[in-house]
Scaffold this active site. Structure first.
Site, PDB file in Angstrom:
ATOM      1  N   TRP A   1       0.843  -1.251  -0.225  1.00  0.00           N
ATOM      2  CA  TRP A   1      -0.132   0.089  -0.076  1.00  0.00           C
ATOM      3  C   TRP A   1       0.674   1.278   0.071  1.00  0.00           C
ATOM      4  CZ3 TRP A   1      -0.642  -3.674   3.910  1.00  0.00           C
ATOM      5  CH2 TRP A   1      -1.698  -4.787   3.649  1.00  0.00           C
ATOM      6  N   HIS A   2       1.820   1.226  -0.613  1.00  0.00           N
ATOM      7  CA  HIS A   2       2.864   2.277  -0.587  1.00  0.00           C
ATOM      8  C   HIS A   2       2.861   3.093  -2.399  1.00  0.00           C
ATOM      9  CE1 HIS A   2       5.593   0.677   2.754  1.00  0.00           C
ATOM     10  NE2 HIS A   2       4.288   1.031   3.123  1.00  0.00           N
ATOM     11  N   TYR A   3       1.769   2.799  -2.873  1.00  0.00           N
ATOM     12  CA  TYR A   3       1.651   3.441  -4.151  1.00  0.00           C
ATOM     13  C   TYR A   3       1.610   4.915  -4.184  1.00  0.00           C
ATOM     14  CZ  TYR A   3      -3.345   3.580  -3.009  1.00  0.00           C
ATOM     15  OH  TYR A   3      -4.567   3.663  -2.131  1.00  0.00           O
TER      16      TYR A   3
END
Length: 582
Positions: A513-515
């Protein structure tokens, strides 16, 4: 002296209690259905997320600020605030969920926030600063950056107490040479460290929404379930100038917010790496050919909008344990010299509700690696269908309890260098755009993944970690542990052969979830985050990043909101004091 000690402890207790209680009774926070049809502000911030909350709180110190959040309040959902229910939020795919699931064109299941506080309400909680080189590259003032970090940390960051499994992981990383031992620190430096967490000692989550406690109540309005449809523009000669926004409340009512007169009043997009480029496009700012396909009136042809989308790929190995393990999320990280970060999460619980939401149906959960959250690596990305997830959840229910005793050691890739793009699917701002990240399309990302898997193997074999790994358990067997088990269990033919591990990386890739990207500095915005070619419009959030900062971006995104809020205030005061602008 004893009196001073007791007094200090009492004050600390009161501070702790006040931190837990804050937020739920913000007098300036209301549902958007209560908003006026038209209202005027000095700053309109779109997105009450990880950057938007600290930015709004800071600007409200001197100016009238509107903060529009499309989701609800985190204080109304006990799951958001409780670490034990972390997976439940991600597993909830209902329209009212704080987490909105999306699937990239690559096939990897992902999530975006839909709640005040943004990603800090649905993530795994790790808190770490960006590295000094990252700060220098962006031209940020180092002293102001440290001050902004501390402003955030005073409210949301805590030092975790390591349980036995996390402590063994830390010692194992040091044993295999991920040195030096940096103990507990928020700083991003080579070696092994214990990082911060936004979960306190009681497992309660503290989010960016808590930073709104810094707001001047008379200087801010926060409207929930306010979905911005588009940004409004006028023109100064041929140049577009942002003037206001149109937004809808939960009952479909339409509202308009406009900027007050004044050359330095602005609209600021803080809607995240998906929301900010999406809303620019819906407002007529983006690649002309793409916008024409949807009949969108072109405000500015901006080919860079939606480009440079990246998501740091994650791959994990499940390590069954002969000993009991604690329930933990990310607390320890090994920052390697080869560009891979090694972390871990341990334990399982049976407190999660079923995906159907039935109160009496409990589901085994592996937290951030639970298949019901979309973290499914038993099949390649394109095969991760709802049916595959259901089969994995059912398979987990049949696995013996002893097999669920263990933890995941993961590696994630620095950067990354692989990039994709974002495009509209339709004209609905609440719907997910189409996004591709092109995981491992750059060879350096794949090389780092293979090196990271190798580091995990060495940790598992280390003396320090021996209490939590079965003796004489070959690493290929660890990768292949019972093929029906719903974790990371594709079979790898060839053991540790690099080509086999490359395929393993591709087939088992998941998100952490580090986009980021889509409105990058130098491509869409300048170094002050002003949208190139448009007046009175900035983007301040993770969509501006060219690479993910540190090992986890949330601390830096919160810092950026505070940092830019202070900078905007100072520059405005100087300009207005000199009489240059009003």
């Amino acid at each position: 002296m004893a009196f001073l000690v007791v007094t200090t402890l009492f004050v600390q207790l009161l501070l702790c209690l006040s931190r837990q209680a804050r937020g739920a009774n913000y007098t300036f926070m209301r549902e958007a259905v209560e908003a006026p049809a038209v209202a005027y502000y000095d700053y309109i911030i779109i997105g009450g997320g990880t950057a938007g909350c600290p930015l709004a709180a800071t600007l409200s110190e001197r100016y009238r600020v509107l903060l529009l959040e499309r989701g609800g309040s985190p204080y109304d959902d006990a799951r958001v605030l409780n670490m034990a229910h972390f997976a439940d939020v991600l597993a909830d795919t209902s329209a009212a969920s704080p987490s909105q699931r999306f699937v990239s064109e690559d096939g990897v299941i992902n999530a975006r926030p839909r709640v005040l506080g943004g990603g800090s309400c649905i993530n795994a909680g790790f808190f770490t600063r960006a590295g000094a080189g990252y700060v220098r590259a962006l031209g940020w003032d180092p002293r102001e950056v440290v001050s902004a970090y501390r402003w955030v940390e005073d409210v949301v960051a805590f030092q975790p107490e390591l349980g036995p499994w996390q402590a063994a992981l830390r010692r194992g990383l040091l044993e295999i040479g991920v040195v030096p031992d940096n103990a507990f620190t928020y700083d991003h430096i080579l070696g092994t460290k214990v990082g911060g967490s936004i979960f306190d000692a009681q497992g309660r989550r503290h989010t960016a929404a808590d930073l709104l406690r810094y707001s001047r109540p008379d200087g801010i309005d926060v409207f929930l379930r306010a979905t911005v449809a588009r940004i409004l523009f006028s023109r100064k000669g041929t140049k577009p100038v942002a003037r206001g926004v149109v937004y809808h409340d939960s009952r479909g009512g339409t509202h308009m917010a406009l900027l007050n007169m004044g050359a330095r009043n602005e609209i600021i997009l803080s809607a995240g790496a998906l929301g900010s480029p999406q809303l620019l496009m819906l407002s007529g700012v983006g690649p002309a050919d793409h916008l024409n396909q949807f009949g969108i009136n072109l405000v500015l042809d901006h080919p860079g909008v939606g480009q440079g989308m990246s998501d740091n790929p994650m791959n994990a190995i499940y390590v069954p344990s002969p000993s009991l393990v604690e329930l933990s999320l990310i607390q320890v990280v090994g920052i390697t010299r080869f560009g891979s970060y090694i972390e871990g999460a341990s334990g399982s619980n049976w407190n999660s509700r079923s995906p159907s939401g039935a109160d009496d149906a409990q589901v085994r959960s592996f937290g951030m690696f639970s298949p019901q959250t979309g973290q499914l690596a038993t099949v390649p990305p394109k095969q991760r269908t709802p049916e595959a997830i259901a089969r994995a959840v059912e398979a987990m229910s049949q696995v013996p309890d002893a097999a669920l005793r263990g933890g995941f050691i993961l590696e994630k890739v620095l950067g990354p260098q692989s990039t994709g793009r974002l495009a509209l699917r339709n004209l609905d701002p609440d719907d997910n755009p189409a996004v591709s990240f092109n995981y491992f399309s750059h060879p350096d990302d794949l090389r780092r993944c293979v090196a990271g898997i190798g580091a995990i193997e060495r940790v598992i074999r280390s003396r320090a970690f021996s209490r939590f790994a079965y003796p004489n358990f070959a690493f290929p067997a660890t990768i292949n542990v019972t093929a029906e088990f719903p974790a990371n269990l594709l079979r790898v033919r060839g053991g540790s052969d690099p080509r086999a591990l490359e395929q393993f990386c591709r087939d088992t890739v998941m998100t952490i979830w580090h986009y980021h990207g889509g409105c990058q500095v130098g491509r869409v915005v300048d170094r002050d985050y002003r949208v190139l070619g448009i007046e009175a419009l900035r983007v301040i959030d993770g969509s501006t990043f060219n690479a993910s900062p540190g090992t986890n971006p949330q601390a830096t995104v919160m810092m950026l909101g505070r940092y830019m809020g202070v900078k905007i205030q100072k520059e405005r005061m100087i300009a207005e004091g000199s009489g240059r602008e009003q």
